[in-house]
Design a protein around this motif. Structure first.
Motif, PDB file in Angstrom:
ATOM      1  N   MET A 102       0.811  -1.191   0.000  1.00 10.93           N
ATOM      2  CA  MET A 102       0.000   0.000   0.000  1.00 10.93           C
ATOM      3  C   MET A 102       0.857   1.259   0.000  1.00 10.93           C
ATOM      4  N   GLU A 103       2.068   1.134   0.396  1.00 10.61           N
ATOM      5  CA  GLU A 103       2.941   2.299   0.410  1.00 10.61           C
ATOM      6  C   GLU A 103       3.828   2.368  -0.829  1.00 10.61           C
ATOM      7  N   LEU A 104       3.569   1.506  -1.801  1.00  8.23           N
ATOM      8  CA  LEU A 104       4.261   1.478  -3.082  1.00  8.23           C
ATOM      9  C   LEU A 104       5.767   1.245  -2.946  1.00  8.23           C
ATOM     10  N   ARG A 105       6.133   0.453  -1.938  1.00  8.19           N
ATOM     11  CA  ARG A 105       7.534   0.073  -1.785  1.00  8.19           C
ATOM     12  C   ARG A 105       7.806  -1.162  -2.633  1.00  8.19           C
ATOM     13  N   GLU A 106       9.063  -1.368  -2.971  1.00  5.18           N
ATOM     14  CA  GLU A 106       9.429  -2.549  -3.748  1.00  5.18           C
ATOM     15  C   GLU A 106       9.627  -3.776  -2.880  1.00  5.18           C
ATOM     16  N   SER A 107       9.780  -3.599  -1.584  1.00  8.21           N
ATOM     17  CA  SER A 107       9.939  -4.747  -0.686  1.00  8.21           C
ATOM     18  C   SER A 107       8.833  -4.727   0.367  1.00  8.21           C
ATOM     19  N   ASP A 122       3.909  -5.189   7.099  1.00  7.94           N
ATOM     20  CA  ASP A 122       2.978  -5.326   5.982  1.00  7.94           C
ATOM     21  C   ASP A 122       2.225  -6.652   6.070  1.00  7.94           C
ATOM     22  N   ALA A 123       2.944  -7.714   6.395  1.00  5.33           N
ATOM     23  CA  ALA A 123       2.324  -9.032   6.512  1.00  5.33           C
ATOM     24  C   ALA A 123       1.297  -9.047   7.640  1.00  5.33           C
ATOM     25  N   TYR A 124       1.645  -8.467   8.780  1.00  7.15           N
ATOM     26  CA  TYR A 124       0.702  -8.389   9.895  1.00  7.15           C
ATOM     27  C   TYR A 124      -0.539  -7.575   9.501  1.00  7.15           C
ATOM     28  N   ASP A 125      -0.332  -6.500   8.769  1.00  7.90           N
ATOM     29  CA  ASP A 125      -1.457  -5.663   8.341  1.00  7.90           C
ATOM     30  C   ASP A 125      -2.405  -6.436   7.426  1.00  7.90           C
ATOM     31  N   VAL A 126      -1.848  -7.231   6.516  1.00  5.73           N
ATOM     32  CA  VAL A 126      -2.667  -8.029   5.607  1.00  5.73           C
ATOM     33  C   VAL A 126      -3.482  -9.054   6.390  1.00  5.73           C
TER      34      VAL A 126
END
Length: 118
Positions: free
Chosen positions: A1-6, A11-15
């Motif tokens: 969501m933050e348009l990062r490449e990694s 991020d995994a916890y948020d998903v």
């Protein structure tokens, strides 16, 4: 969501959290009790079949009239003509169709039928 490449661990916890909330929203009844027999439309098998019948009817009307736009009044009249019995009021039913992407709200009382295949 933050348009990062990694992807980060956060991020995994948020998903995972988003998925939990989504599943809870789809399968919890009005009292918050989970019922996995409920449909993705949020009100069980009866409403699932009502949704399918209603959208199929809207698709047929759309094909016949060459228009996929409906007023709230027209949607209500179609449901009455189909003798649909709703457990919730009709506005809630239409709001759920909008929420799940079957109808797209275009104005205060105007909706567009999304393309659906059943």
């Amino acid at each position: 969501m933050e348009l990062r490449e990694s992807v980060t661990e956060q991020d995994a916890y948020d998903v995972v959290e988003l998925m939990k909330l989504s599943l809870f929203d789809a399968y919890a009844d009005d009292e918050g009790v989970l019922d996995f027999q409920r449909s993705q439309h949020g009100s069980g098998m009866t409403q699932k079949s009502d949704v399918k019948r209603f959208i199929v009817k809207l698709n047929k009307i759309s094909d016949e009239t060459f228009s996929n736009n409906f007023t709230f009044t027209r949607l209500y009249q179609i449901s009455k003509d189909m003798n649909m019995v709703m457990k919730t009021d009709f506005r809630d039913f239409v709001d759920k169709l909008n929420h799940h992407g079957y109808l797209l709200k275009k104005g205060p009382n105007s909706y567009q039928l999304a393309t659906m295949d059943f």
